[in-house]
Design an enzyme around this catalytic site. Structure first.
Site, PDB file in Angstrom:
ATOM      1  CD  GLU A 264      -1.899  -5.661   6.385  1.00  0.00           C
ATOM      2  OE1 GLU A 264      -2.897  -5.794   5.648  1.00  0.00           O
ATOM      3  OE2 GLU A 264      -0.858  -5.081   6.012  1.00  0.00           O
TER       4      GLU A 264
ATOM      5  CD  GLU B 137       0.178  -1.309   3.172  1.00  0.00           C
ATOM      6  OE1 GLU B 137       0.391  -2.254   2.399  1.00  0.00           O
ATOM      7  OE2 GLU B 137       0.290  -1.404   4.404  1.00  0.00           O
TER       8      GLU B 137
ATOM      9  CG  HIS C 286      -5.815  -5.683   1.276  1.00  0.00           C
ATOM     10  ND1 HIS C 286      -6.247  -6.371   2.394  1.00  0.00           N
ATOM     11  CD2 HIS C 286      -4.543  -5.299   1.550  1.00  0.00           C
ATOM     12  CE1 HIS C 286      -5.280  -6.397   3.291  1.00  0.00           C
ATOM     13  NE2 HIS C 286      -4.231  -5.756   2.808  1.00  0.00           N
TER      14      HIS C 286
END
Ligand code: BES
Ligand code: ZN
Length: 646
Positions: free
Chosen positions: A364, A317, A341
């Protein structure tokens, strides 16, 4: 024992910034254990061997960094690096601006790994520094003498060709085959292998960078990227929001850009650009939907960078520019939950960040929960239900196989390398916990809570304890009939899955169960399995829930009917190859070899190497594939699998 823990914990408090509680996992352990009714047999083992020798964990202390942000805190990084493909090194300078938290502090301590430090200067004058001996997990501490009235130093350094956070690819390892490629992967503790800095998620800094590359290549970073920048080999970046070191990222290659929407686009090598843009064309809608539900997107643009297949993760990310494996370009958007995600991390992880790697579940678990929500918003209930059931099965597999201590969300990682402890626990157990909260208080209330949580802790790094405290002040206070502190502690600090945890069911999977059972019972033949309308997730569920042993005839029948060995979907191929290894189905082995030597995503290759290593014949095949693939694997994939081929 409990009293001792509390005393040690309280003493530790003065050292911590922004944390006001001791670790309740130890303090309340005995009480909670009685209430833990999970069926996992390993829990008993855990209870009978309490971890009394260890000191209590100091809440908020980062056991994976040498840095001293409690005395001197780095606030801004300015990089000037030359990318030297011939020697596989990054060479240049890092200027670090800092604040003295303790006005009398005279030492700045940084993290490094395999770096050569040429000089350290302050106001153009050399200053003393010391590089400590090497810790195999943490690297070496770089301690710098800070003269009074100095708030900035410049380090001249270069990386090692084997830096753990950098992969150098030869032209042959790229899609275009003409130009080399480089990418970094800093999470969890690899930023220190390419920049000397305070490599702790509780230190946030803004950054700017000048990156010098061969002229024909483009550099991109987790920062402002201008797709129209002239390709002249000198690229400037700036990241004006403060981010932790693990989110600093760089890639260099023969990259092109294609827009996917107002704020979204994709970078990749030319050969896969159109396929990637088509596969991920819902990214803009995902961004809009997530903003609407969980608050404004703080990072201006959201672009994707598609890496060569050796990228060791599914995705990373990196802010403004998620790094993505090409193995999810399936042609039918079946694997785009990965994009949801990485996008979701823009809220959970990049805006609100775990303070230590123990708190990874805050990153997470929240992100996995948001991923399910995004998938539901964009693709509907059926897709959401299927993905939730598959996620729950992944979680169960880990609960069945991991030692009790590794099933705890707020895990004790002291003395361990975070890379060695990667599992579904912070992801799926975290998400399931949040889903339980949602079900108990109602979606509307829970969404309100999330919205305010992201706002309250924006651009902060927080501990599990801070989350619990906030929960107590908000949801727990308003919903004391539905929620209890004890239950929350059980989720966070105990192994297993609490009894009564939410269960998601999928009608689309019920029909798969029926077909599989009928085929296994011999009531129907493979060609009678009613699978014409099945989507990828149904195939995954069909395969992942086969009995451990199947006959050669059964495997051949399935393969003949559904061409599983040549499936182009990398997840389906993975499930099928795993079954093939476990049942020694040799017709799949050429594909298996190709798979292992062309993909470096650890989640896809590791279970195959592990399964192969169980038998002498399998091990030989694993050794052959690994020897061939090793030069092209990322250092993390090498490290995670070399044990299986020894
Ligand atoms: N941030 C993680 C990758 C990561 C975690 C790297 C911990 C190093 C240490 C990323 O967001 C991630 O979770 N990737 C998953 C995606 C999947 C769960 C959809 C992956 O790579 O498999
Ligand atoms: Zn993630």
């Amino acid at each position: 024992m409990i009293i001792k823990y509390i005393v040690v914990g309280v003493l530790a408090l003065n050292l911590l910034s922004g944390c006001s509680e001791v670790d309740s996992s130890k303090a309340s352990a005995s009480k909670m254990m009685q209430s833990n009714t999970t069926a996992n047999p390993k829990v008993d083992q855990y209870e009978s061997v309490p971890d009394v020798q260890k000191e209590a964990i100091k809440v908020g202390k980062d056991y994976h960094s040498f840095a001293n942000p409690e005395s001197i805190k780095v606030t801004h990084l300015s990089l000037d690096l030359t990318v030297d493909f011939a020697n596989k090194v990054l060479v240049g300078t890092a200027q670090l601006d800092f604040e003295k938290v303790d006005a009398n502090a005279t030492l700045l301590i940084l993290d490094t790994r395999d770096l050569t430090i040429n000089s350290v200067t302050a106001k153009d004058k050399a200053v003393n520094f010391d590089l400590s001996s090497v810790d195999s997990f943490l690297g070496a501490a770089l301690t710098i003498d800070i003269p009074t009235d100095v708030n900035s130093i410049v380090i001249s350094y270069q990386t090692s060709p084997t830096a753990s956070g950098v992969q150098w690819l030869t032209p042959e390892q790229t899609a275009g085959k003409k130009h080399p490629f480089l990418f970094t992967q800093a999470q969890a503790i690899h930023a220190r292998s390419f920049i000397p800095l305070q490599d702790s998620p509780q230190v946030r800094m803004t950054y700017q960078a000048t990156i010098r590359t061969p002229k024909e290549l483009l550099a991109v970073m987790s920062a402002s990227n201008d797709p129209n920048t002239p390709r002249d080999g000198v690229y400037q970046f700036s990241m004006p929001q403060p981010i932790p070191a693990y989110l600093i990222a760089l890639a260099v290659g023969d990259l092109e850009f294609k827009s996917m929407g107002l704020r979204t686009g994709v970078y990749s090598e030319k050969g896969i650009l159109d396929a990637a843009a088509a596969e991920f064309s819902d990214t803009e809608s995902m961004l809009i939907a997530t903003e609407k539900a969980f608050g404004p997107y703080s990072w201006e643009r959201y672009d994707l960078l598609i890496l060569p297949p050796s990228f060791p993760f599914g995705g990373m990310e990196n802010p403004r520019l998620s790094f993505i494996t090409p193995t999810v370009i399936a042609g039918d958007k079946s694997l785009v939950a990965l994009i949801a995600h990485e996008l979701a991390h823009s809220w959970s992880g990049n805006t609100v960040t775990n303070a230590t790697w123990r708190d990874l579940w805050l990153n997470e678990g929240f992100t996995t929960y948001l991923t399910y929500r995004i998938m539901q918003m964009i693709y509907g209930d059926e897709r959401f239900e299927m993905e939730a059931v598959l996620g729950r099965q992944d979680l169960q597999a880990d609960i069945d196989s991991l030692p009790a201590n590794d099933q705890i969300m707020a895990i004790d990682l002291r003395g361990r390398d975070p890379d060695d402890v990667f599992s579904n626990i912070p992801y799926e157990k975290g998400a399931l916990f949040l889903r339980e909260l949602e079900l108990k208080v109602g979606r509307e209330n829970f969404d309100q809570f999330l919205l305010s949580y992201f706002k309250k802790f924006a651009f902060k790094s927080i501990t599990t304890q801070q989350f619990i405290k906030y929960l107590e002040q908000t949801l727990l206070k308003d919903h004391s009939d539905e929620l209890s502190k004890q239950r929350i502690n059980q989720w966070i600090f105990q192994p297993g899955i609490p009894d009564g945890a939410p269960v998601t069911e999928s009608d689309a999977f019920t029909v798969v169960d029926q077909e599989r059972n009928a085929w296994l019972a011999g009531t129907i033949q493979a060609n009678e399995i009613d699978s014409e309308k099945w989507v990828v997730h149904q195939w995954l569920y069909f395969l992942n829930n086969m009995p451990a042993k199947l006959s050669q005839q059964q495997l051949a029948d399935l393969d003949k009917e559904f061409a599983l060995t040549i499936s182009k979907n990398n997840e389906i191929a993975h499930s099928w190859l795993l079954i093939s290894v476990n049942n020694w189905y040799q017709p799949a082995f050429t594909r298996l070899h190709d798979y292992l030597t062309s993909i470096g995503r650890n989640k896809l290759v590791k279970p195959l190497y592990k399964a192969l290593s169980q038998t002498p014949e399998g091990k030989l095949m694993a050794q052959k594939a690994f020897a061939e693939a090793k030069a092209g694997y990322h250092p993390l994939t090498v490290k995670a699998n070399e044990g299986f081929v020894e």
